[in-house]
Design an enzyme around this catalytic site. Structure first.
Site, short mmCIF file in Angstrom:
data_model
loop_
_atom_site.label_atom_id
_atom_site.label_comp_id
_atom_site.label_asym_id
_atom_site.label_seq_id
_atom_site.Cartn_x
_atom_site.Cartn_y
_atom_site.Cartn_z
CD1 TRP A 1 5.42 -19.37 8.73
CD2 TRP A 1 3.35 -19.84 8.15
NE1 TRP A 1 4.59 -18.22 9.03
CE2 TRP A 1 3.33 -18.55 8.71
CE3 TRP A 1 1.77 -20.59 8.08
CZ2 TRP A 1 2.20 -17.63 8.88
CZ3 TRP A 1 0.89 -19.69 8.06
CH2 TRP A 1 1.14 -18.22 8.50
CD1 TRP B 1 -1.57 -12.35 -0.71
CD2 TRP B 1 -1.45 -14.32 0.43
NE1 TRP B 1 -1.66 -13.22 -1.60
CE2 TRP B 1 -1.53 -14.61 -0.97
CE3 TRP B 1 -1.55 -15.17 1.37
CZ2 TRP B 1 -1.90 -15.81 -1.38
CZ3 TRP B 1 -1.58 -16.41 0.58
CH2 TRP B 1 -1.86 -16.68 -0.64
CD GLU C 1 -15.03 -4.00 -0.74
OE1 GLU C 1 -13.85 -4.54 -0.75
OE2 GLU C 1 -15.54 -4.49 0.11
CG ASN D 1 -12.31 -9.72 -2.39
OD1 ASN D 1 -11.07 -9.38 -2.28
ND2 ASN D 1 -13.31 -9.55 -1.61
CD1 TRP E 1 1.96 -14.58 6.60
CD2 TRP E 1 2.28 -13.08 5.01
NE1 TRP E 1 2.85 -13.49 7.19
CE2 TRP E 1 3.23 -12.42 6.17
CE3 TRP E 1 2.39 -12.39 3.78
CZ2 TRP E 1 3.71 -11.28 6.11
CZ3 TRP E 1 3.28 -11.18 3.83
CH2 TRP E 1 3.77 -10.60 4.93
CD1 TRP F 1 -12.66 -2.73 2.50
CD2 TRP F 1 -10.82 -3.13 3.76
NE1 TRP F 1 -13.09 -3.54 3.70
CE2 TRP F 1 -11.88 -3.86 4.45
CE3 TRP F 1 -9.48 -3.22 4.43
CZ2 TRP F 1 -11.81 -4.33 5.86
CZ3 TRP F 1 -9.57 -3.84 5.52
CH2 TRP F 1 -10.50 -4.29 6.15
C1 LIG Z 1 -5.10 -12.41 -0.95
C2 LIG Z 1 -5.50 -11.24 -1.59
C3 LIG Z 1 -4.76 -10.41 -2.33
C4 LIG Z 1 -5.31 -9.52 -3.10
N1 LIG Z 1 -4.26 -8.70 -4.03
C5 LIG Z 1 -4.67 -7.49 -4.54
C6 LIG Z 1 -3.79 -6.85 -5.52
O1 LIG Z 1 -2.66 -7.10 -5.67
N2 LIG Z 1 -4.08 -5.68 -6.24
C7 LIG Z 1 -5.40 -5.18 -5.78
O2 LIG Z 1 -5.62 -4.26 -6.54
N3 LIG Z 1 -6.37 -5.77 -5.15
C8 LIG Z 1 -5.91 -7.06 -4.47
N4 LIG Z 1 -6.84 -7.73 -3.54
C9 LIG Z 1 -8.09 -7.07 -3.32
C10 LIG Z 1 -9.26 -7.44 -4.25
O3 LIG Z 1 -9.26 -8.91 -4.27
C11 LIG Z 1 -9.16 -6.82 -5.65
O4 LIG Z 1 -8.83 -5.47 -5.65
C12 LIG Z 1 -10.30 -7.14 -6.20
O5 LIG Z 1 -10.72 -8.55 -6.42
C13 LIG Z 1 -10.23 -6.55 -7.76
O6 LIG Z 1 -11.71 -6.73 -8.68
P1 LIG Z 1 -12.44 -5.59 -9.01
O7 LIG Z 1 -11.67 -4.37 -9.43
O8 LIG Z 1 -13.68 -6.37 -9.68
O9 LIG Z 1 -12.94 -5.12 -7.44
P2 LIG Z 1 -14.26 -4.41 -6.87
O10 LIG Z 1 -15.05 -5.26 -6.10
O11 LIG Z 1 -14.91 -3.68 -8.20
O12 LIG Z 1 -13.65 -3.13 -5.99
C14 LIG Z 1 -13.21 -1.83 -6.67
C15 LIG Z 1 -12.07 -1.45 -6.29
O13 LIG Z 1 -11.83 -1.25 -5.02
C16 LIG Z 1 -10.48 -1.78 -4.83
N5 LIG Z 1 -10.42 -3.01 -3.73
C17 LIG Z 1 -11.54 -3.93 -3.72
N6 LIG Z 1 -11.43 -4.50 -2.50
C18 LIG Z 1 -10.35 -4.21 -2.08
C19 LIG Z 1 -9.44 -4.78 -1.03
N7 LIG Z 1 -10.16 -6.07 -0.31
N8 LIG Z 1 -8.39 -4.34 -0.70
C20 LIG Z 1 -7.78 -3.34 -1.31
N9 LIG Z 1 -8.38 -2.56 -2.50
C21 LIG Z 1 -9.50 -3.38 -2.81
C22 LIG Z 1 -9.87 -2.15 -5.98
O14 LIG Z 1 -9.03 -1.17 -6.48
C23 LIG Z 1 -10.87 -2.49 -6.82
O15 LIG Z 1 -10.77 -2.29 -8.07
C24 LIG Z 1 -6.41 -8.87 -2.78
C25 LIG Z 1 -7.17 -9.48 -2.16
C26 LIG Z 1 -6.88 -10.51 -1.35
C27 LIG Z 1 -7.73 -11.44 -0.45
#
Ligand SMILES: Cc1cc2nc3c(=O)[nH]c(=O)nc-3n(C[C@H](O)[C@H](O)[C@H](O)COP(=O)(O)OP(=O)(O)OC[C@H]3O[C@@H](n4cnc5c(N)ncnc54)[C@H](O)[C@@H]3O)c2cc1C
Length: 472
Positions: free
Chosen positions: A304, A380, A273, A339, A357, A276
């Site tokens: 759209w 998105w 993650e 997420n 989007w 990512w």
């Molecule tokens: C539509 C959409 C919008 C999102 N907007 C954001 C946003 O504005 N800011 C944001 O930080 N994340 C965003 N995410 C990614 C992800 O949803 C969040 O990072 C995550 O939910 C944060 O929770 P956590 O810290 O418990 O993550 P964990 O699951 O604990 O993951 C650890 C860290 O990995 C990074 N991470 C995890 N998943 C992703 C991912 N898919 N993309 C990029 N980084 C990731 C984050 O920094 C996160 O804190 C988005 C995802 C989607 C589908």
């Protein structure tokens, strides 16, 4: 002549393991540290109550307390950094400006302008990689280009990582060399909320490195279960560190260090993650057009078909789809969203309500505590199938299946849509299918206490497929 450096902190609000700060301290005899409340950013925020401001303020206050203990201070200003930074450089007779690189298009432009301006005056500018683990030039494919598909990117990222010795640097910051400034405008003594025209608010997550490190420590206990539990919102078993990494209360190296402490699937999935995160930062840096355009240019031709009225109901959590409504209400109330639910509501907005989007992305940008342009845009565009390595356009999340699979007992729905809490764990996903007796038992009348679905998922699915196919 005394070598004086200025370290400008922006989205790296901490004093430990800070690349720019460590170098400013190492190379200078005196180092000052500043944060500028950027009026060009703050004026765009739509509400004077914004959790992110409180999060930033708390992070800065913690920094100031630490600095004061060392006899140093944090210099805080409000204005346009293009004006404020050169002003400070003059006032303090600075020789070198230090900052960590930011990959957002507007930040890159700001930093370029300030760099050009100060270099003309003979000031040395030093910028550093800190916000990501690998920048866009460090993980390239065989043609020396940026990867556009995640899995090979991740493999190359891991290969690069494994091939480097003691790869997770820890930047030591000798804070004793930090200096105080009589015009520092203490955050602890001055009402900064008033100066910047915002109102202090409560936040579930409190800003600052102490809270961030505590959360990181706590997550250590759960990380082995991460792969299994991460998709179930009601379990709340993800790290919830995204706001801390966004504001830089933690370093990316803090995160990576923890992800390699264990060798089970939980650790490796969590690392994935974080990769990512790097991937989307690289995409934004290499393809800044994604801020406003589809990564796949042909998708900019989509017409759209969704309405503003449906968009508004989605924002308010009144669509009649319980999992979507619960997620949106959670976002509105807390600034947080799991997420899995971000994917569900994004897919619902774009492929069930047929709304562009960009509208959903902007709404998230307004509300999310962890809002980050690169990750948000990436998420998105992935959901809308317009992005780099996105899901195919014909993959349309069925909100009912998602709800039954990831919130099987409806625990998350019950928390955020309490009017549905007496429905059975089957009906809670489809309350509109309940009969009158079931509604009386649940003390919830569909159409009165909770809305009918605003559209039919099945009917909209056909329209979505036609809408996407029309551009082919
Ligand atoms: C539509 C959409 C919008 C999102 N907007 C954001 C946003 O504005 N800011 C944001 O930080 N994340 C965003 N995410 C990614 C992800 O949803 C969040 O990072 C995550 O939910 C944060 O929770 P956590 O810290 O418990 O993550 P964990 O699951 O604990 O993951 C650890 C860290 O990995 C990074 N991470 C995890 N998943 C992703 C991912 N898919 N993309 C990029 N980084 C990731 C984050 O920094 C996160 O804190 C988005 C995802 C989607 C589908």
């Amino acid at each position: 002549m005394t070598m004086k450096n200025l370290c400008w902190i922006r989205r790296d609000l901490r004093l430990h393991d800070h690349h720019a700060l460590s170098m400013a301290l190492k190379n200078g005899e005196e180092t000052y540290i500043t944060f500028i409340f950027d009026e060009t950013i703050l004026k765009k925020l739509t509400s004077p109550i914004d959790r992110r401001i409180t999060f930033i303020m708390d992070s800065l206050k913690e920094i100031e307390v630490s600095l004061n203990k060392l006899g140093a201070s944090l210099i805080v200003r409000y204005g346009d950094p293009k004006v404020e930074i050169p002003k400070l450089v003059d006032e303090l007779k600075i020789n070198g400006l230090y900052f960590n690189r930011d990959y957002e298009p507007s930040a890159k432009k700001r930093d370029e302008d300030i760099t050009k301006n100060l270099q003309k005056k003979g000031i040395d500018i030093f910028s550093f990689k800190d916000h990501v683990f690998y920048e866009k030039t460090e993980v390239l494919n065989g043609q020396r280009e940026v990867y556009k598909v995640f899995t090979p990117y991740k493999n190359k990222w891991l290969e690069t990582f494994r091939s480097q010795e003691s790869v997770v640097a820890n930047y030591k910051c000798n804070l004793k060399k930090l200096k105080t400034n009589k015009n520092s405008n203490s955050l602890l003594k001055v009402d900064w909320y008033k100066i910047i025209n915002f109102i202090e608010t409560e936040s579930i997550l409190k800003g600052g490195t102490t809270h961030a490190l505590k959360r990181l420590e706590n997550f250590k206990k759960n990380i082995s279960n991460y792969k299994m539990a991460r998709d179930i919102p009601a379990l709340n078993q993800t790290s919830n560190l995204s706001a801390y990494i966004r504001m830089g209360n933690l370093s990316i190296r803090d995160m990576i260090r923890m992800s390699i402490e264990g060798f089970d699937e939980g650790h490796s999935t969590w690392l994935s993650e974080i990769i990512w995160r790097d991937f989307y930062q690289v995409i934004l840096d290499a393809y800044p057009k994604v801020e406003t355009h589809c990564f796949k240019a042909e998708y900019d031709k989509i017409e759209w078909a969704g309405s503003n009225a449906h968009f508004k109901l989605w924002c308010e959590g009144k669509t009649g789809y319980p999992i979507v409504d619960a997620a949106m209400r959670c976002l509105n109330e807390s600034g947080l969203m799991h997420n899995r639910l971000r994917m569900v509501v994004a897919s619902f907005l774009t492929k069930t309500l047929l709304v562009d989007w960009r509208k959903g992305e902007h709404y998230f940008a307004e509300k999310l505590l962890d809002y980050d342009l690169a990750a948000n845009n990436g998420g998105w565009q992935w959901s809308a199938s317009t992005g780099v390595d996105a899901q195919p356009y014909f993959r349309i999340f069925n909100p009912y299946n998602q709800s039954e699979k990831f919130d099987s007992d409806g625990l998350f729905i019950k928390e955020w849509c309490p009017e549905l809490k007496l429905f059975s764990s089957k009906l809670i996903h489809y309350p509109h299918e309940s009969d009158m007796v079931e509604q009386i038992e649940a003390k919830c009348f569909i159409g009165k206490d909770y809305p009918h679905p605003i559209v039919s998922y099945k009917g909209q699915k056909e329209k979505a497929l036609a809408m996407y196919k029309a551009i082919k």
